[in-house]
Scaffold this motif. Structure first.
Motif, mmCIF file in Angstrom:
data_model
loop_
_atom_site.group_PDB
_atom_site.id
_atom_site.type_symbol
_atom_site.label_atom_id
_atom_site.label_comp_id
_atom_site.label_asym_id
_atom_site.label_seq_id
_atom_site.Cartn_x
_atom_site.Cartn_y
_atom_site.Cartn_z
ATOM 1 N N SER A 197 -9.305 -4.716 8.303
ATOM 2 C CA SER A 197 -10.148 -5.895 8.124
ATOM 3 C C SER A 197 -11.180 -5.927 9.246
ATOM 4 N N PHE A 198 -12.262 -6.620 9.000
ATOM 5 C CA PHE A 198 -13.351 -6.651 9.981
ATOM 6 C C PHE A 198 -13.870 -8.066 10.140
ATOM 7 N N ASN A 199 -13.903 -8.519 11.373
ATOM 8 C CA ASN A 199 -14.486 -9.814 11.688
ATOM 9 C C ASN A 199 -15.814 -9.582 12.386
ATOM 10 N N PRO A 200 -16.912 -10.099 11.817
ATOM 11 C CA PRO A 200 -18.228 -9.893 12.438
ATOM 12 C C PRO A 200 -18.221 -10.266 13.921
ATOM 13 N N ASP A 279 -16.394 -5.030 23.496
ATOM 14 C CA ASP A 279 -17.723 -5.396 23.012
ATOM 15 C C ASP A 279 -18.609 -4.165 22.832
ATOM 16 N N ILE A 280 -18.402 -3.157 23.674
ATOM 17 C CA ILE A 280 -19.197 -1.927 23.618
ATOM 18 C C ILE A 280 -18.275 -0.745 23.880
ATOM 19 N N TYR A 281 -18.400 0.294 23.067
ATOM 20 C CA TYR A 281 -17.680 1.529 23.359
ATOM 21 C C TYR A 281 -18.599 2.402 24.199
ATOM 22 N N PHE A 282 -18.190 2.679 25.422
ATOM 23 C CA PHE A 282 -19.055 3.352 26.390
ATOM 24 C C PHE A 282 -18.420 4.651 26.857
ATOM 25 N N MET A 283 -18.960 5.780 26.386
ATOM 26 C CA MET A 283 -18.448 7.083 26.788
ATOM 27 C C MET A 283 -19.611 8.073 26.860
ATOM 28 N N ASP A 333 -29.921 4.572 34.002
ATOM 29 C CA ASP A 333 -30.420 4.574 32.623
ATOM 30 C C ASP A 333 -29.432 3.870 31.700
ATOM 31 N N TYR A 334 -28.148 4.091 31.963
ATOM 32 C CA TYR A 334 -27.126 3.436 31.148
ATOM 33 C C TYR A 334 -27.049 1.938 31.444
ATOM 34 N N VAL A 335 -27.264 1.572 32.704
ATOM 35 C CA VAL A 335 -27.314 0.149 33.053
ATOM 36 C C VAL A 335 -28.428 -0.530 32.255
ATOM 37 N N GLU A 336 -29.571 0.109 32.215
ATOM 38 C CA GLU A 336 -30.736 -0.455 31.525
ATOM 39 C C GLU A 336 -30.466 -0.641 30.035
ATOM 40 N N ILE A 337 -29.837 0.363 29.394
ATOM 41 C CA ILE A 337 -29.617 0.267 27.947
ATOM 42 C C ILE A 337 -28.548 -0.766 27.623
ATOM 43 N N ILE A 338 -27.532 -0.883 28.474
ATOM 44 C CA ILE A 338 -26.500 -1.887 28.239
ATOM 45 C C ILE A 338 -27.059 -3.287 28.478
ATOM 46 N N GLU A 339 -27.917 -3.430 29.484
ATOM 47 C CA GLU A 339 -28.580 -4.717 29.705
ATOM 48 C C GLU A 339 -29.394 -5.115 28.485
ATOM 49 N N ARG A 340 -30.089 -4.166 27.939
ATOM 50 C CA ARG A 340 -30.889 -4.445 26.737
ATOM 51 C C ARG A 340 -30.014 -4.910 25.588
ATOM 52 N N LEU A 341 -28.868 -4.287 25.455
ATOM 53 C CA LEU A 341 -27.968 -4.607 24.345
ATOM 54 C C LEU A 341 -27.326 -5.984 24.506
ATOM 55 N N ILE A 342 -26.871 -6.304 25.717
ATOM 56 C CA ILE A 342 -26.139 -7.560 25.895
ATOM 57 C C ILE A 342 -27.072 -8.755 26.093
ATOM 58 N N SER A 343 -28.360 -8.487 26.259
ATOM 59 C CA SER A 343 -29.311 -9.593 26.388
ATOM 60 C C SER A 343 -29.988 -9.928 25.071
ATOM 61 N N ASN A 344 -29.652 -9.160 24.028
ATOM 62 C CA ASN A 344 -30.275 -9.374 22.712
ATOM 63 C C ASN A 344 -29.170 -9.440 21.663
ATOM 64 N N GLU A 346 -29.136 -10.582 18.674
ATOM 65 C CA GLU A 346 -29.559 -10.171 17.333
ATOM 66 C C GLU A 346 -29.448 -8.652 17.180
ATOM 67 N N LEU A 347 -29.880 -7.918 18.201
ATOM 68 C CA LEU A 347 -29.775 -6.457 18.184
ATOM 69 C C LEU A 347 -28.313 -6.037 18.197
ATOM 70 N N TYR A 348 -27.513 -6.693 19.021
ATOM 71 C CA TYR A 348 -26.090 -6.362 19.114
ATOM 72 C C TYR A 348 -25.406 -6.514 17.759
ATOM 73 N N ILE A 349 -25.639 -7.624 17.087
ATOM 74 C CA ILE A 349 -25.005 -7.881 15.784
ATOM 75 C C ILE A 349 -25.475 -6.872 14.751
ATOM 76 N N GLU A 350 -26.772 -6.535 14.802
ATOM 77 C CA GLU A 350 -27.309 -5.549 13.848
ATOM 78 C C GLU A 350 -26.621 -4.195 14.018
ATOM 79 N N LEU A 351 -26.482 -3.732 15.265
ATOM 80 C CA LEU A 351 -25.815 -2.451 15.517
ATOM 81 C C LEU A 351 -24.349 -2.503 15.104
ATOM 82 N N SER A 352 -23.709 -3.624 15.366
ATOM 83 C CA SER A 352 -22.299 -3.782 15.010
ATOM 84 C C SER A 352 -22.096 -3.672 13.502
ATOM 85 N N LEU A 353 -22.914 -4.381 12.741
ATOM 86 C CA LEU A 353 -22.786 -4.350 11.277
ATOM 87 C C LEU A 353 -23.114 -2.964 10.732
ATOM 88 N N ASN A 354 -24.135 -2.326 11.304
ATOM 89 C CA ASN A 354 -24.492 -0.971 10.855
ATOM 90 C C ASN A 354 -23.347 0.009 11.110
#
Length: 385
Positions: A197-200, A279-283, A333-344, A346-354
């Motif tokens: 099952s999946f919860n948005p 919240d994020i899989y980071f590897m 570079d990874y700090v920057e991309i994670i900051e972008r993700l957690i500050s937006n 709408e983007l986070y939810i879009e990536l999650s659903l995709n």
């Protein structure tokens, strides 16, 4: 409706053991049983005493010769003595079974010298030459071992009617280097139940990063820790869960689970909990031929932050289900991309659903089984692409 083709499943290990090849053999075996009336597990390999002594003696003599000739230990199991012993084991097995087509996952050793008229479908996530040039320093392997390993890989490809790889990256190498001429690409699935099952998802006040891997260094653990610490220093509420290894660093906001066994139900539940709480899989892996953990992250709708290397891009779509940075990227570079993700959000939810949609349409074992059924039916007819 199941196919009436009789499948022989060739593996050196037990395909019903969830620990064999990170559970991939088990999932393949179960998926094929859903598609075919008869699937015969031909492994695990159990040589008799005489065969074992003969094989080990041959390998020992080779190792001694190699040490005196090259001044180093043998760094490969791809030796002809082992391959021939394995092939003889399966030849005897096949004498008493009616098999229409053989499926041989990651089994170059097992099929290189296999004498049979039964069509063989060979599956792998990489090949010997690609593996050694990608994961290892080629200078660390002698010219003789490299020659023998490539010969076994070449014989396995030549001895198979079809060749299947888990990424375009691996498939193209097999075509270019080994001349594979009947190549397919199928994506593997998450080693979780496909009806999860999946919860948005939505962002929380505290962001939980998840890292799962047995090799802290190769999986980019140092970058993970540096990024995690930098985010904390910048005032972000961040925690980090590490599973599968014991990192050299400790931190109050970091939790370490050294090992979980997928044969143990309680451990399976704990693994699911880790994905659900993240919240994020980071590897930011340094080298990866595929990466089942990325499929599992998609099953839970987890956006991935990783590296554009090896077969990772066959699972994670950059900018759609996560972000893939170049191999030369550093922790900033990874700090920057994670900051972008957690500050937006709408983007986070879009990536999650995709990510979840990709799991439901591609990155599950039911889809893999249906694709592989078509390939095996094609192979059984002795056809080549």
């Amino acid at each position: 409706m199941k196919s009436n083709l009789r499948i022989g499943f060739i593996t050196a290990l037990d395909p019903e053991d969830k620990r064999s090849w990170s559970g991939i053999y088990y999932r393949m075996y179960q998926s094929l049983n859903e598609q075919f009336e008869e699937v015969n597990a031909l492994g695990p390999i159990r040589l008799n005493l005489v065969e074992t002594v003969r094989m080990n003696l041959s390998i020992l003599l080779f190792k001694v010769y190699h040490f005196f000739r090259y001044g180093s230990k043998v760094k490969s199991i791809h030796l002809s003595a082992r391959s021939k012993a394995y092939s003889r084991f399966f030849e005897r097995k096949l004498e008493y079974l009616n098999i229409d087509v053989l499926f041989a996952p990651v089994a170059s050793l097992e099929i290189a010298y296999l004498r049979t008229n039964i069509p063989i479908c060979y599956f792998s996530d990489t090949t010997f030459g690609q593996l050694w040039s990608y994961y290892h320093d080629e200078e660390g392997i002698s010219s003789l071992v490299k020659k023998l390993g490539n010969r076994i890989e070449q014989l396995a490809i030549d001895n198979s009617t079809s060749q299947v790889f888990s990424s375009e990256w691996a498939a193209q190498y097999a075509v270019d280097f080994y001349g594979a001429n009947s190549v397919f690409v199928t994506q593997l699935g998450a080693n979780m139940d496909h009806d999860l099952s999946f919860n948005p998802r939505s962002l929380k006040d505290q962001i939980n990063l998840l890292f799962i891997g047995v090799d802290w260094n190769r999986k980019g653990g140092t970058i993970v820790y540096q990024t995690f610490k930098s985010l904390l220093d910048k005032g972000y509420k961040v925690s980090l869960n590490v599973c599968g290894c014991i990192p050299p660093n400790e931190h109050p906001n970091m939790k370490v689970i050294p090992f979980l066994d997928k044969n143990v139900e309680e451990d399976v539940k704990r693994m699911r909990q880790l994905y659900e709480e993240a919240d994020i899989y980071f590897m930011p892996t340094r080298a990866e031929t595929y990466g089942i953990v990325f499929c599992e992250a998609a099953a839970f709708g987890l956006p991935v932050v990783s590296t554009n290397t090896g077969g990772v891009s066959s699972i994670v779509e950059d900018g759609k289900t996560g972000f893939l940075l170049p191999h030369y990227a550093v922790y900033n570079d990874y700090v920057e991309i994670i900051e972008r993700l957690i500050s937006n959000e709408e983007l986070y939810i879009e990536l999650s659903l995709n990510a979840r949609r990709k799991f439901e349409s591609q990155l599950n074992w039911s889809s893999w089984g249906k694709e592989t059924r078509m390939i095996l039916e094609h192979t059984a007819k002795g056809l080549t692409r």
